[in-house]
Every structure is written in structure tokens, then in C-alpha cells.
Write a protein that holds these residues in place. Structure first.
Motif, PDB file in Angstrom:
ATOM      1  N   SER A  92       0.965  -1.283   0.092  1.00 21.08           N
ATOM      2  CA  SER A  92      -0.051  -0.046  -0.069  1.00 21.08           C
ATOM      3  C   SER A  92       0.925   1.219   0.021  1.00 21.08           C
ATOM      4  O   SER A  92       2.270   1.227   0.243  1.00 21.08           O
ATOM      5  CB  SER A  92      -0.725  -0.126   1.336  1.00 21.08           C
ATOM      6  N   ASN A 129     -14.394   0.319  -2.038  1.00 22.48           N
ATOM      7  CA  ASN A 129     -13.314  -0.934  -1.919  1.00 22.48           C
ATOM      8  C   ASN A 129     -13.382  -1.923  -3.228  1.00 22.48           C
ATOM      9  O   ASN A 129     -14.394  -2.314  -3.569  1.00 22.48           O
ATOM     10  CB  ASN A 129     -14.106  -1.832  -0.745  1.00 22.48           C
ATOM     11  N   LYS A 130     -12.297  -2.036  -3.425  1.00 20.64           N
ATOM     12  CA  LYS A 130     -12.028  -2.890  -4.853  1.00 20.64           C
ATOM     13  C   LYS A 130     -11.808  -4.427  -4.644  1.00 20.64           C
ATOM     14  O   LYS A 130     -11.937  -5.070  -5.343  1.00 20.64           O
ATOM     15  CB  LYS A 130     -11.025  -2.273  -5.621  1.00 20.64           C
ATOM     16  N   SER A 131     -11.720  -4.587  -3.362  1.00 21.99           N
ATOM     17  CA  SER A 131     -11.529  -5.998  -2.682  1.00 21.99           C
ATOM     18  C   SER A 131     -11.994  -6.360  -1.368  1.00 21.99           C
ATOM     19  O   SER A 131     -12.370  -5.345  -0.761  1.00 21.99           O
ATOM     20  CB  SER A 131     -10.033  -6.477  -2.695  1.00 21.99           C
ATOM     21  N   GLY A 132     -11.873  -7.726  -1.127  1.00 20.78           N
ATOM     22  CA  GLY A 132     -12.388  -7.842   0.570  1.00 20.78           C
ATOM     23  C   GLY A 132     -13.749  -7.978   0.792  1.00 20.78           C
ATOM     24  O   GLY A 132     -14.627  -7.974  -0.465  1.00 20.78           O
ATOM     25  N   ARG A 151     -15.957  -6.054   1.829  1.00 26.45           N
ATOM     26  CA  ARG A 151     -16.668  -4.828   1.553  1.00 26.45           C
ATOM     27  C   ARG A 151     -16.464  -4.438   0.114  1.00 26.45           C
ATOM     28  O   ARG A 151     -16.639  -3.096  -0.016  1.00 26.45           O
ATOM     29  CB  ARG A 151     -16.431  -3.782   2.608  1.00 26.45           C
ATOM     30  N   LYS A 152     -16.225  -5.363  -0.885  1.00 27.51           N
ATOM     31  CA  LYS A 152     -15.838  -5.246  -2.235  1.00 27.51           C
ATOM     32  C   LYS A 152     -17.200  -4.435  -2.905  1.00 27.51           C
ATOM     33  O   LYS A 152     -18.314  -4.673  -2.755  1.00 27.51           O
ATOM     34  CB  LYS A 152     -15.585  -6.202  -3.063  1.00 27.51           C
ATOM     35  N   LYS A 165     -18.261  -1.493  -1.963  1.00 28.28           N
ATOM     36  CA  LYS A 165     -19.009  -0.530  -0.857  1.00 28.28           C
ATOM     37  C   LYS A 165     -17.847   0.663  -0.676  1.00 28.28           C
ATOM     38  O   LYS A 165     -16.876   0.800  -0.970  1.00 28.28           O
ATOM     39  CB  LYS A 165     -19.178  -1.207   0.571  1.00 28.28           C
ATOM     40  N   ARG A 211     -15.925   3.442   1.047  1.00 28.33           N
ATOM     41  CA  ARG A 211     -14.943   3.590   2.153  1.00 28.33           C
ATOM     42  C   ARG A 211     -14.222   4.799   2.527  1.00 28.33           C
ATOM     43  O   ARG A 211     -14.635   5.917   1.602  1.00 28.33           O
ATOM     44  CB  ARG A 211     -13.944   2.483   2.018  1.00 28.33           C
ATOM     45  N   ASN A 212     -13.599   5.207   3.324  1.00 31.51           N
ATOM     46  CA  ASN A 212     -13.017   6.408   4.212  1.00 31.51           C
ATOM     47  C   ASN A 212     -14.028   7.323   4.645  1.00 31.51           C
ATOM     48  O   ASN A 212     -14.298   7.351   5.567  1.00 31.51           O
ATOM     49  CB  ASN A 212     -12.247   7.086   2.791  1.00 31.51           C
TER      50      ASN A 212
END
Length: 251
Positions: A27, A215-218, A220-221, A223, A225-226
Motif C-alpha cells: 500500500s 473498496n475494490k476487494s475484500g 466490503r468490495k 462498498k 470507504r473512507n
């Protein structure tokens, strides 16, 4: 020098003596995550400082990117206010085309054009004790001045998280496709006058980023974020806000 500062300096000396350390992440914040891993600290976004009563910020000494201090959510007039902002002024994500996103720099000293339609600017209202997001059209007519964060909220966050600040400088290299970091300097600062923060915000020394992405993965893909306003301090202006307490360089 107090015991917490002494403790962090000793740990820094130990980490710095290791030389090149393999990154724990790919990251953009990997320089900080790798240092925290050496401190045996798990990644988090807690309200409290990183190490005892000291907030730690790691940065590559060769770049001029500002230092991210902390993030806060807009407090009104609606909750969550950021949802209204991104729905009204955001643009659709290229991958998740039903989700609107918004990513922009904002400050009090100069306007920022959003999607070629609007202008964003921050405004400090000391009478109302609020930091407002002001939105204008391209003819500079005020569209709205509604979204806000209480100045007392900013002060409370600073008082808890940023009274002591350690800036750790490092360098990186890539070998065999793997990134490594070497840490070579630590500077300890203290913030004794919180009004310096608001003054720096007025002068454009401290700016902000409004970030809402997907979110691009995981789990919560897809959804959002931040969804926060992140305050940034220009690296060459640290001494205008914080008082230097101690500096140690391995060179």
C-alpha cells in the motif's frame, strides 16, 4: 525529555540499526506500516496516539508530499453528511458505475474546481465555531454553505492525538520486485498552542482532502470507504505549527 519520548527514541535506534527492512505491505502507506510492525504495533485508525502519548508519522525524506495528520467526519447538518455531499457533487466510479465517489484537495486559501461544475473551498467561522465546506458555481456564486465540523471537535482531536508528534524519515529501494525501507531520522515535536492549527489552516499551510472511494476487494468490495475529511500539513512548514523538541539522525 520525558520517558515516553526516550522510549520511542531507543526503539527507533534499534529499528534504524537493522538497515534495510522488507516492507510488510504494497500500500501507499507501507513505510509507516512497516515501522509500526517493527514496533510490534498492529495497524489501526484509533482515536488515540500510536505510541503511548506520541503520534507517529513516517515519510520518505526524498519526496515533498504533505503529512497526513488525522481525519474527521462532517458533523452536520445531516448524518452522515458525507453521503449527501458525494451524492450531490461526486462522480460515478469507473468500475462500480452505480457508486459515486469523490476525491479532492480543499483548503481555505484557494478554490478547487470539482468535476468542471462546482468550486469547493473551506471557510473558518470563528463566530459559529465551525469549519464549513463552501460550494460555488463556476461564476463564483455561492451554492451552499451547509456541511461543517465543529472547531471544538478539531481541538479535542488534536488535544488527544497530536500534542506530541514524531516524524520519522526513511528511504526506500526495490530489489527483486520487493520494496525495502531504511529509517534514518526521527524528530519529536510538541504542540503547545492549538490555535496555531487553525491559523495554519487559514494560511493554507494545513489543507484537507475529501475522500470517498470504493473498496475494490475484500468483504466490503463495491462498498464506499473512507468518507472523511483528512487534514494535511506541508512538510516544509512543520515548524510553523509544532515546536521541535528533539532530533536524531543516524548519519
Amino acid at each position: 525529555m520525558d520517558k515516553n519520548v526516550e522510549s520511542l527514541i531507543k526503539k527507533f535506534e534499534t529499528i534504524a540499526s537493522k538497515g534495510w527492512i522488507k516492507s510488510v505491505s504494497k500500500s501507499t502507506g507501507s513505510i509507516g506500516l512497516t515501522f509500526e510492525n517493527e514496533l510490534k504495533k498492529k495497524p489501526d485508525n484509533k482515536y488515540l496516539p500510536d505510541y503511548k502519548d506520541i503520534e507517529i508519522k513516517c515519510t520518505n525524506g526524498s519526496n515533498h508530499y504533505p503529512i497526513s495528520l488525522f481525519s474527521l467526519a462532517f458533523e452536520g447538518p445531516f448524518v452522515p453528511e458525507i453521503n449527501r455531499i458525494v451524492e450531490k457533487y461526486g462522480h460515478y466510479d469507473k468500475t462500480y458505475k452505480k457508486q459515486k465517489v469523490l476525491f479532492t484537495n480543499i483548503d481555505t486559501s484557494k478554490p478547487t474546481i470539482i468535476n468542471k461544475k462546482h468550486i469547493f473551498k473551506l471557510d473558518i467561522d470563528e463566530k459559529d465555531k465551525k469549519l464549513y465546506l463552501c460550494v460555488y458555481d463556476l461564476s463564483n456564486n455561492l451554492v451552499e454553505r451547509e456541511s461543517y465540523i465543529y472547531i471544538d471537535t478539531i481541538y479535542n482531536h488534536i488535544n488527544t492525538k497530536l500534542r506530541k508528534l514524531a516524524i520519522i524519515y526513511g528511504v526506500n529501494k526495490i530489489k527483486g520486485g520487493i520494496k525495502y525501507f531504511k529509517y534514518n531520522e526521527i524528530t519529536i515535536y510538541r504542540l503547545d498552542n492549538m490555535k496555531k492549527f487553525i491559523l495554519a489552516l487559514k494560511e493554507g499551510i494545513i489543507t484537507a482532502q475529501l475522500v470517498v472511494n470504493v473498496n475494490k476487494s475484500g468483504s466490503r468490495k463495491g462498498k464506499l470507504r473512507n468518507k472523511n475529511l483528512t487534514f494535511l500539513l506541508k512538510k516544509d512548514c512543520i515548524n510553523k505549527v509544532f515546536d521541535k523538541v528533539y532530533k536524531y539522525n543516524t548519519k
